[in-house]
Scaffold this motif. Structure first.
Motif, mmCIF file in Angstrom:
data_model
loop_
_atom_site.group_PDB
_atom_site.id
_atom_site.type_symbol
_atom_site.label_atom_id
_atom_site.label_comp_id
_atom_site.label_asym_id
_atom_site.label_seq_id
_atom_site.Cartn_x
_atom_site.Cartn_y
_atom_site.Cartn_z
ATOM 1 N N GLU A 266 5.133 7.093 10.836
ATOM 2 C CA GLU A 266 3.804 7.168 11.456
ATOM 3 C C GLU A 266 3.393 8.635 11.515
ATOM 4 O O GLU A 266 4.228 9.524 11.611
ATOM 5 N N HIS A 267 2.077 8.892 11.449
ATOM 6 C CA HIS A 267 1.571 10.260 11.329
ATOM 7 C C HIS A 267 0.374 10.507 12.237
ATOM 8 O O HIS A 267 -0.481 11.333 11.937
ATOM 9 N N ASP A 268 0.320 9.781 13.356
ATOM 10 C CA ASP A 268 -0.753 9.987 14.324
ATOM 11 C C ASP A 268 -0.231 10.916 15.411
ATOM 12 O O ASP A 268 0.690 10.575 16.150
ATOM 13 N N ASN B 151 -1.359 1.856 22.487
ATOM 14 C CA ASN B 151 -1.761 0.859 21.504
ATOM 15 C C ASN B 151 -0.558 0.385 20.705
ATOM 16 O O ASN B 151 0.532 0.959 20.790
ATOM 17 N N ILE B 152 -0.766 -0.658 19.908
ATOM 18 C CA ILE B 152 0.290 -1.193 19.038
ATOM 19 C C ILE B 152 -0.055 -0.846 17.594
ATOM 20 O O ILE B 152 -1.150 -1.152 17.112
ATOM 21 N N ARG B 153 0.878 -0.199 16.929
ATOM 22 C CA ARG B 153 0.700 0.154 15.524
ATOM 23 C C ARG B 153 1.827 -0.467 14.697
ATOM 24 O O ARG B 153 2.877 -0.847 15.229
ATOM 25 N N ALA B 154 1.592 -0.548 13.381
ATOM 26 C CA ALA B 154 2.555 -1.172 12.482
ATOM 27 C C ALA B 154 2.550 -0.476 11.138
ATOM 28 O O ALA B 154 1.570 0.152 10.740
ATOM 29 N N THR C 237 -0.918 1.413 10.692
ATOM 30 C CA THR C 237 -2.235 0.885 11.022
ATOM 31 C C THR C 237 -2.236 0.328 12.433
ATOM 32 O O THR C 237 -1.204 -0.130 12.942
ATOM 33 N N LEU C 238 -3.396 0.339 13.070
ATOM 34 C CA LEU C 238 -3.575 -0.239 14.396
ATOM 35 C C LEU C 238 -3.722 -1.744 14.259
ATOM 36 O O LEU C 238 -4.523 -2.223 13.458
#
Length: 548
Positions: free
Chosen positions: A404-406, A437-440, A453-454
């Motif tokens: 992840e890169h946020d 939030n939930i990301r995948a 992605t969210l």
């Protein structure tokens, strides 16, 4: 008078040529060809039935290009097929909040219309309470076997102490009656459940006090006789307390449990034991790792080591371990023929900060992926990232990579699931400035990790504790609890490899109180079972919903 015979000679020659096929009126004259000797090829229609369609959006394809939007219980493709033509019908896009599978969808046209293709679409049903106790119930877990049988276990207070309860779901019959599955008069908690093999046999494990120490205990379920009348001790070490067991099955009659033990808050050990169908649990547990935690914060000791197995006897255990400076992620592998590898392998970025919350999952060919959260230790921009590492039987562990890169906020508590083809989906919680939030992210062996992605879009409140499960076709369902401004609800989202993520939908019951800590599992037919606990205004209940 002498010139008169010439016309007679000319006529005779002309008749002779005509008899021999000469001139323009013979076999070479195409103007009189009979076109009925090569009629157009006969064509036939291709169609079938749809079961379970409750939401709009279903689109089918034949041979990858002939597209058809379906809104009813039957369908016929607009383009007919010639006799002898092949067909292959697939679900190009499922309906909203549903997943669909095909049956009898490939074949060859054989001189008649085809109308027996079957499309089965699954959806969330109405949730229900699956326990009947008087006290609050928490921490449900669920497992399903290949035939769709499910078992849920949880901890529940009876006014005196917490006990371990269970209920069983049978296709066509539904949920049974809840019952206690542990013996003794001391508090029990943190249950786990898995099926042993395809016979419907299952084992539950949990931690329970004996008055002096916390131990790991287990009970066995068989379809014919139900739960055993008494639980058994899985470990025999009385030096300190044992906590948070985890359990997995290799599908061949073996169960492997792993847990951690703390002795006088100075030494921590990771321990394991194995159950074999027919002989039960091994006589003694095995220590996989032992380390000094006296110089670390004991509250951050390595709770919840994780374990996973494939269907061929390969096992991986991973855990969080303190090296005197920071927390690392370590792993050991095992097969039933060769035992556990030694020493443990460091599988994460050794130069970064603390690593925590590891999870592990296998595919059907002995490949595995581990995920965890790790402090990136990058100067002033310190935050937790989600990292992953892959394991193959031939090459061992690879190099950890960030998935992840946020950079808005910390990411944590990842979960991972793989299908039989080695495709993986990871989900996690991430702070994005206002809410969690939930990301995948998805992984394929061909292309590696994709872009995160969210998977939920509700900004009313925090979303937490995601869980993920995949079926044999690479379809996935993620569940989590999320605050809507008044209560925490249970949300779910579906994923297909061709279309990605759908939009989230709510699957819990009413608005009486918070619904928390969901779990989810798939069977081999594409049905799923979700469980959670929910406040009804008086106490917390255990509830379940079926995706079928």
């Amino acid at each position: 008078m002498l010139r008169q015979p010439l016309p007679l000679l000319t006529l005779a020659i002309g008749l002779s040529l005509a008899a021999c096929g000469g001139g323009g009126g013979g076999d070479n004259d195409t103007s009189n060809t009979d076109t009925t000797s090569n009629p157009p090829a006969e064509t036939f229609t291709l169609g079938g039935t749809v079961t379970g369609l409750v939401n709009p959006g279903l689109t089918l394809e034949n041979n990858g290009d002939d597209s058809l939007a379906v809104a009813g219980n039957s369908f016929v493709f607009d383009t007919p097929l010639s006799d002898g033509g092949d067909y292959a019908v697939t679900v190009a896009k499922p309906p909203r909040h549903q997943l669909c599978s095909t049956d009898n969808a490939r074949g060859t046209m054989a001189g008649e219309n085809v109308d027996d293709i079957r499309i089965l679409c699954r959806s969330w049903r109405t949730d229900m309470k699956i326990e009947q106790g008087d006290g609050p119930a928490y921490d449900p877990q669920v497992a399903v076997d290949s035939d769709g049988n499910a078992i849920a276990v949880w901890e529940q207070h009876d006014g005196m102490m917490y006990s371990i309860w269970a209920n069983t779901y049978t296709p066509g019959t539904g949920w049974g009656s809840a019952e206690t599955i542990e013996s003794g008069d001391k508090t029990a908690s943190h249950p786990q459940i898995t099926f042993v093999n395809d016979t419907g046999k299952a084992i539950a494990v949990w931690q329970q006090s004996d008055g002096a120490h916390r131990n790991i205990r287990a009970n066995t379920y068989t379809p014919d006789s139900g739960w055993s009348t008494s639980s058994v001790l899985v470990e025999q070490d009385d030096a300190g307390d044992a906590y948070n067991p985890r359990i997995t099955s290799d599908g061949a009659g073996h169960i492997i449990a792993v847990w951690y033990r703390i002795v006088d808050y100075s030494t921590a050990t990771i321990q394991t034991n194995t159950y074999s169908a027919g002989s039960g649990w091994d006589a003694a547990s095995l220590t996989l790792a032992s380390f000094d935690i006296s110089n670390s914060n004991s509250a951050s000791s390595p709770k919840r080591p994780q374990i996973a197995a494939d269907g061929a006897g390969n096992v991986i255990a991973i855990w969080r371990q303190y090296d005197g400076t920071r927390w690392n992620i370590h792993a050991r592998t095992s097969t039933f023929s060769s035992g556990w590898s030694t020493p443990a392998t460091l599988i994460e970025h050794g130069d970064d900060g603390d690593a925590l919350a590891p999870q592990i999952a296998f595919d059907g060919d002995g490949n595995a992926i581990a995920v965890w959260a790790q402090d990136n230790a990058s100067g002033t921009d310190v935050r937790y990232d989600i990292q992953a590492n892959t394991y193959t039987p031939d090459g061992g562990w690879g190099t950890a990579t960030r998935i992840e890169h946020d950079n808005d906020g910390n990411a944590g508590f990842p979960q991972i699931a793989l299908d039989h083809a080695g495709h993986a989906i990871a989900v996690w919680v991430q702070n994005e400035g206002i809410h969690y939030n939930i990301r995948a992210n998805t992984y394929t062996q061909e292309n590696g990790w994709d872009t995160a992605t969210l998977i939920e879009q509700d900004d009313d409140g925090d979303a937490r504790r995601p869980r993920i499960a995949v079926d044999g076709d690479g379809h996935a369902i993620a569940v989590w609890h999320q605050n809507d401004g008044a209560h925490y609800n249970i949300r779910a989202n579906t994923y297909t490899p061709k279309n990605g993520w759908d939009t989230a939908t709510r699957i819990d019951h009413g608005d009486e109180g918070d619904a928390l800590a969901p779990q989810i599992a798939f069977d081999d037919k594409g049905n799923a079972t979700a469980v959670w606990y929910q406040d009804d205004g008086t106490r917390e209940n255990i509830r379940a919903n079926r995706f079928e």
